[in-house]
Design an enzyme around this catalytic site. Structure first.
Site, PDB file in Angstrom:
ATOM      1  N   LYS A   1       0.920  -1.211  -0.017  1.00  0.00           N
ATOM      2  CA  LYS A   1      -0.035   0.030   0.085  1.00  0.00           C
ATOM      3  C   LYS A   1       0.851   1.122   0.005  1.00  0.00           C
ATOM      4  O   LYS A   1       0.515   2.349  -0.412  1.00  0.00           O
ATOM      5  CB  LYS A   1      -0.896  -0.147   1.071  1.00  0.00           C
ATOM      6  CG  LYS A   1      -1.989  -1.073   1.064  1.00  0.00           C
ATOM      7  CD  LYS A   1      -3.272  -0.562   2.001  1.00  0.00           C
ATOM      8  CE  LYS A   1      -4.446  -1.782   1.479  1.00  0.00           C
ATOM      9  NZ  LYS A   1      -5.650  -1.672   2.236  1.00  0.00           N
TER      10      LYS A   1
ATOM     11  N   LYS B   1      -4.645  -9.826  -6.630  1.00  0.00           N
ATOM     12  CA  LYS B   1      -5.794 -10.182  -5.615  1.00  0.00           C
ATOM     13  C   LYS B   1      -7.157  -8.987  -6.345  1.00  0.00           C
ATOM     14  O   LYS B   1      -6.640  -7.906  -6.833  1.00  0.00           O
ATOM     15  CB  LYS B   1      -5.500  -9.620  -4.290  1.00  0.00           C
ATOM     16  CG  LYS B   1      -6.462  -9.958  -3.368  1.00  0.00           C
ATOM     17  CD  LYS B   1      -6.043  -9.603  -2.093  1.00  0.00           C
ATOM     18  CE  LYS B   1      -6.598  -8.184  -1.734  1.00  0.00           C
ATOM     19  NZ  LYS B   1      -6.926  -7.748  -0.420  1.00  0.00           N
TER      20      LYS B   1
ATOM     21  N   LYS C   1     -10.558  -3.680  -3.306  1.00  0.00           N
ATOM     22  CA  LYS C   1     -11.495  -2.616  -3.423  1.00  0.00           C
ATOM     23  C   LYS C   1     -10.588  -1.441  -3.945  1.00  0.00           C
ATOM     24  O   LYS C   1     -11.204  -0.567  -4.675  1.00  0.00           O
ATOM     25  CB  LYS C   1     -11.689  -1.973  -2.158  1.00  0.00           C
ATOM     26  CG  LYS C   1     -12.717  -3.110  -0.950  1.00  0.00           C
ATOM     27  CD  LYS C   1     -13.106  -2.146   0.017  1.00  0.00           C
ATOM     28  CE  LYS C   1     -13.341  -3.062   1.359  1.00  0.00           C
ATOM     29  NZ  LYS C   1     -12.404  -3.589   1.952  1.00  0.00           N
TER      30      LYS C   1
END
Ligand code: AQP
Length: 343
Positions: free
Chosen positions: A114, A206, A209
């Site tokens: 992230k 993956k 969101k």
């Protein structure tokens, strides 16, 4: 004294819920209600580790709560609430910041993914995320946490924090006459054929969101036509499906779709391949789309109804928070005493 079995899990209201959240987490929460005391949280404090527009955060908090209930969680049986209503999460999170080591946090792959190259500029909260997650779980002395594969490393860190707390404070825990294993070593529950649902466009990524490509994600609220279109356009190879699971090796996209089918039908990849082995995607994709619509559409309808009644959701979240607070207060009374806080 052994810990009584208790389940805790949570989802961040940080984006629209997708098939990965549903199959990896929410769908698996439901049957655990039959066998365990369950606590399901909307982890809004985790969501703000990256910027959230306040209005979006509120809307999505209601949406996650609605998804829980629409998918089959029963608020009279399970405790359903949003994290920020129970202040003890932040309190224990701080204590765990003082137990966990910087080196442990630096090894977290989710933080590295992230933060990317931007490590100097992300929030301190994003770095400390796993110690708040440990607090979420251990505040309730939860023994089992159903999650997707991506959360495995954070669960291992939760165990490390529990172990270090139990060890560092062992003399005090003993002196207070408390059980030496004060916090349990929580077990992750990562099971079933869809613990890591992949992007529909890239079998190595993956479903997430925060992905910006809509066509790679099936949202829980997509309508039937959108689901059918996304499944039809999902990247695949040109080979027919194999008859055995071993034949999926090296075929990430095919394996992903078979896993999704298996999870949606409560079966296994073996069973799906027994039915579809030897057939091409021209047959399999429409069957998968039909199944996904049959499962997701009623849930989406119920989510819309619930989101249209925020007063009812407020009542459910407030009631859940009250029940959670009672459990959290008991743990924190002991923790404060163990740590040596006065008052
Ligand atoms: N692709 C996935 N396959 C299976 N399970 C998944 N989960 C998430 N993606 C998949 C599981 O859903 C739960 C909720 O996770 P979260 O909201 O805490 O955030 P996350 O794991 O970081 O999930 P997202 O949706 O991918 O969000 P972003 O994009 O913000 O990172 C967890 O149990 C997770 O394992």
């Amino acid at each position: 004294m052994p810990f009584s079995p208790r389940v805790f899990s949570g989802i961040q209201p940080s984006g629209d819920l997708h098939l990965g959240n549903y199959l990896g987490a929410i769908r698996r929460f439901v049957p655990l209600q039959q066998t365990h005391d369950c606590i399901y949280c909307v982890v809004d404090m985790h969501a703000i580790t990256v910027w959230q527009e306040p209005e979006d955060l509120r809307r999505r908090t209601y949406e996650v709560a609605a998804a829980y209930i629409a998918a089959g969680l029963d608020p009279s049986r399970s405790i359903i609430f949003n994290q920020s209503q129970v202040l003890q999460h932040a309190e224990l999170g701080w204590i765990f910041n003082c137990v966990a080591r910087v080196g442990w946090m630096s090894r977290m792959t989710q933080f590295k993914d992230k933060a990317g190259k931007n490590t100097e500029n992300v929030s301190l909260g994003l770095f400390a995320y796993p110690s708040l997650m440990a607090a979420d779980i251990l505040l309730y002395k939860a023994t089992h946490v159903p999650v997707g594969e991506d959360q495995k490393q954070h669960l291992e860190l939760t165990r490390d924090i529990a172990q270090k707390f139990n060890h560092d404070y062992r003399k005090r825990i003993r002196a207070l006459g408390l059980d030496e294993t004060f916090f349990p070593l929580t077990e992750p529950v990562i099971a079933g054929p869809a613990t890591r649902v992949m992007s529909l466009r890239d079998g190595a990524k993956k479903m997430s969101k925060s992905d910006t490509s809509d066509m790679s994600i099936i949202y829980m609220t997509d309508d039937a036509d959108t689901i059918a279109k996304k499944v039809r356009k999902a990247t695949t190879d040109a080979e027919p499906l194999p008859s055995e699971v071993a034949g999926l090796a090296g075929r990430a996209e095919a394996s992903n779709l078979v896993g999704i089918y298996a999870a949606l039908s409560d079966s296994s990849k073996e069973q799906v391949l027994r039915e579809f082995g030897g057939q091409g995607f021209g047959t399999f994709k429409p069957a998968l789309a039909e199944l996904a619509v049959a499962v997701l559409s009623p849930i989406a309808g119920e989510m819309r109804r619930l989101v249209g009644d925020p007063a009812e959701l407020d009542r459910i979240l407030r009631d859940g928070a009250e029940r959670a607070r009672a459990l959290a207060a008991t743990t924190m009374r002991e923790v404060r005493d163990i740590v040596g806080f006065v008052g």
